[in-house]
Design a protein around this motif. Structure first.
Motif, short mmCIF file in Angstrom:
data_model
loop_
_atom_site.label_atom_id
_atom_site.label_comp_id
_atom_site.label_asym_id
_atom_site.label_seq_id
_atom_site.Cartn_x
_atom_site.Cartn_y
_atom_site.Cartn_z
N LYS A 87 -11.95 -6.65 -2.79
CA LYS A 87 -12.93 -8.17 -1.98
C LYS A 87 -14.27 -7.42 -1.37
O LYS A 87 -15.32 -8.33 -1.33
CB LYS A 87 -12.18 -9.17 -1.12
CG LYS A 87 -11.03 -10.14 -2.18
CD LYS A 87 -10.06 -10.54 -1.16
CE LYS A 87 -8.84 -11.61 -1.68
NZ LYS A 87 -8.60 -12.74 -0.98
N LEU A 88 -13.80 -7.20 -0.64
CA LEU A 88 -15.01 -5.91 0.34
C LEU A 88 -15.61 -5.64 -0.46
O LEU A 88 -17.11 -5.84 -1.05
CB LEU A 88 -14.86 -5.02 1.22
CG LEU A 88 -14.21 -5.97 2.65
CD1 LEU A 88 -13.76 -4.57 3.37
CD2 LEU A 88 -15.10 -6.56 3.25
N GLU A 89 -15.40 -5.14 -1.53
CA GLU A 89 -16.18 -4.08 -2.71
C GLU A 89 -17.71 -5.29 -3.92
O GLU A 89 -19.25 -5.34 -3.86
CB GLU A 89 -15.34 -3.06 -3.71
CG GLU A 89 -15.66 -2.12 -2.74
CD GLU A 89 -14.70 -0.93 -4.04
OE1 GLU A 89 -14.15 -1.58 -4.55
OE2 GLU A 89 -14.60 -0.01 -3.15
N GLU A 90 -16.71 -6.33 -3.62
CA GLU A 90 -17.61 -7.93 -3.81
C GLU A 90 -18.63 -8.08 -3.66
O GLU A 90 -19.69 -8.25 -3.95
CB GLU A 90 -16.21 -8.02 -4.95
CG GLU A 90 -16.01 -7.78 -6.11
CD GLU A 90 -14.21 -9.06 -6.69
OE1 GLU A 90 -14.18 -10.07 -5.75
OE2 GLU A 90 -13.45 -8.54 -7.12
N GLU A 139 3.72 -2.94 -0.48
CA GLU A 139 2.80 -4.57 -0.27
C GLU A 139 2.11 -4.47 0.69
O GLU A 139 1.36 -5.13 0.34
CB GLU A 139 4.63 -5.48 0.63
CG GLU A 139 3.57 -6.37 0.82
CD GLU A 139 5.33 -7.22 1.34
OE1 GLU A 139 4.64 -8.49 2.79
OE2 GLU A 139 6.20 -8.01 1.13
N GLU A 140 2.26 -3.28 1.60
CA GLU A 140 1.14 -3.14 2.33
C GLU A 140 -0.36 -2.59 1.67
O GLU A 140 -1.58 -3.03 1.69
CB GLU A 140 0.92 -2.45 3.71
CG GLU A 140 1.97 -2.79 4.98
CD GLU A 140 2.99 -1.83 5.46
OE1 GLU A 140 3.07 -2.52 6.66
OE2 GLU A 140 2.73 -1.05 5.45
N ARG A 141 0.27 -1.56 0.69
CA ARG A 141 -1.06 -1.29 0.02
C ARG A 141 -1.35 -2.07 -0.91
O ARG A 141 -2.22 -1.54 -1.34
CB ARG A 141 0.28 0.24 -0.91
CG ARG A 141 -0.78 0.58 -2.01
CD ARG A 141 -0.19 1.67 -2.24
NE ARG A 141 -0.06 2.77 -2.01
CZ ARG A 141 -0.57 4.36 -2.26
NH1 ARG A 141 1.31 4.23 -3.79
NH2 ARG A 141 0.02 4.97 -1.65
N GLU A 142 -0.72 -3.15 -1.63
CA GLU A 142 -1.35 -3.85 -2.43
C GLU A 142 -2.30 -5.33 -1.75
O GLU A 142 -3.29 -4.83 -1.93
CB GLU A 142 -0.20 -4.60 -3.36
CG GLU A 142 0.43 -4.36 -4.20
CD GLU A 142 -0.52 -3.54 -5.01
OE1 GLU A 142 -0.93 -4.32 -5.57
OE2 GLU A 142 -0.46 -2.58 -5.73
N GLU A 143 -2.03 -5.26 -0.09
CA GLU A 143 -3.02 -5.99 0.83
C GLU A 143 -4.34 -5.60 0.87
O GLU A 143 -5.28 -6.05 0.56
CB GLU A 143 -2.32 -6.03 1.90
CG GLU A 143 -2.34 -7.55 2.42
CD GLU A 143 -1.83 -8.20 4.18
OE1 GLU A 143 -2.56 -7.98 5.09
OE2 GLU A 143 -0.65 -7.66 3.64
N ILE A 144 -3.98 -4.20 1.41
CA ILE A 144 -4.83 -3.68 1.30
C ILE A 144 -6.05 -3.04 -0.04
O ILE A 144 -7.24 -3.51 0.24
CB ILE A 144 -5.27 -2.19 2.84
CG1 ILE A 144 -4.06 -2.17 2.80
CG2 ILE A 144 -5.72 -0.66 2.58
CD1 ILE A 144 -4.06 -0.68 3.89
N LEU A 145 -6.25 -2.95 -0.76
CA LEU A 145 -6.35 -2.85 -1.97
C LEU A 145 -7.03 -3.57 -2.12
O LEU A 145 -8.13 -4.26 -2.48
CB LEU A 145 -5.61 -2.43 -3.18
CG LEU A 145 -4.76 -0.80 -3.24
CD1 LEU A 145 -3.76 -0.33 -4.63
CD2 LEU A 145 -6.15 -0.34 -2.88
#
Length: 172
Positions: free
Chosen positions: A25-28, A14-20
């Motif tokens: 979003k940051l890359e966009e 769950e943490e991994r999915e949230e960070i990804l």
């Protein structure tokens, strides 16, 4: 690209999915900001072109501003003062040296030894001229003329050697 990153196994799925998701979003956002920045830079260039501000004019303005900033800095002022003082002292030293050399040459020129040497040279030149003028057909080599002039100069009396330059019109 993002999915290939191997994160430590200490994160939960769950943490991994949230960070990804946040990373995506940051890359966009970064991509969008780059596009906006490129658009703003293009508009900026167009406005400058309308005003007639060329890259060369900008360079000159930046250079002049930097030059002014440097000249008003404390380090520049101190260095300038130091170099000015050094230049003045060097100039004064050269002036003193030149005056001393001129005085020494004047003293040397007025010395009896120099006057005697000067008279011998004048007599030798005069003898050479007389020998050349007096000879017929330009006879005699240069060595012979010098030899005869030296012989004539050697026959002078010592009292003639010490005479003043006012007696310069005497016969050699």
């Amino acid at each position: 690209m993002v999915s290939d990153v191997d994160l430590n196994n200490t994160l939960t799925d769950e943490e991994r999915e949230e960070i990804l998701s946040e990373l995506t979003k940051l890359e966009e956002d970064i991509s969008t900001l780059r596009q906006v920045l490129a658009s703003k830079e293009k508009h900026h260039s167009e406005l400058k072109a309308k005003l007639g501000i060329t890259p060369l004019i900008e360079f000159k303005q930046n250079f002049n501003r930097s030059w002014y900033d440097m000249q008003t800095s404390t380090a520049y002022k101190k260095t300038s003062e130091t170099l000015s003082t050094a230049g003045q002292k060097t100039s004064a030293a050269f002036t003193t040296l030149g005056t001393a050399i001129s005085r020494k040459f004047g003293d040397m020129r007025n010395s009896p030894s120099f006057k005697s040497f000067e008279e011998k040279v004048e007599c030798t030149v005069s003898n050479i001229k007389q020998t050349k003028v007096g000879s017929q057909g330009g006879g005699g080599s240069f060595e012979e003329v010098l030899s005869s002039a030296a012989h004539a100069s050697a026959q002078e009396t010592p009292s003639n050697n010490m005479s003043e330059s006012s007696d310069h019109e005497r016969t050699c």
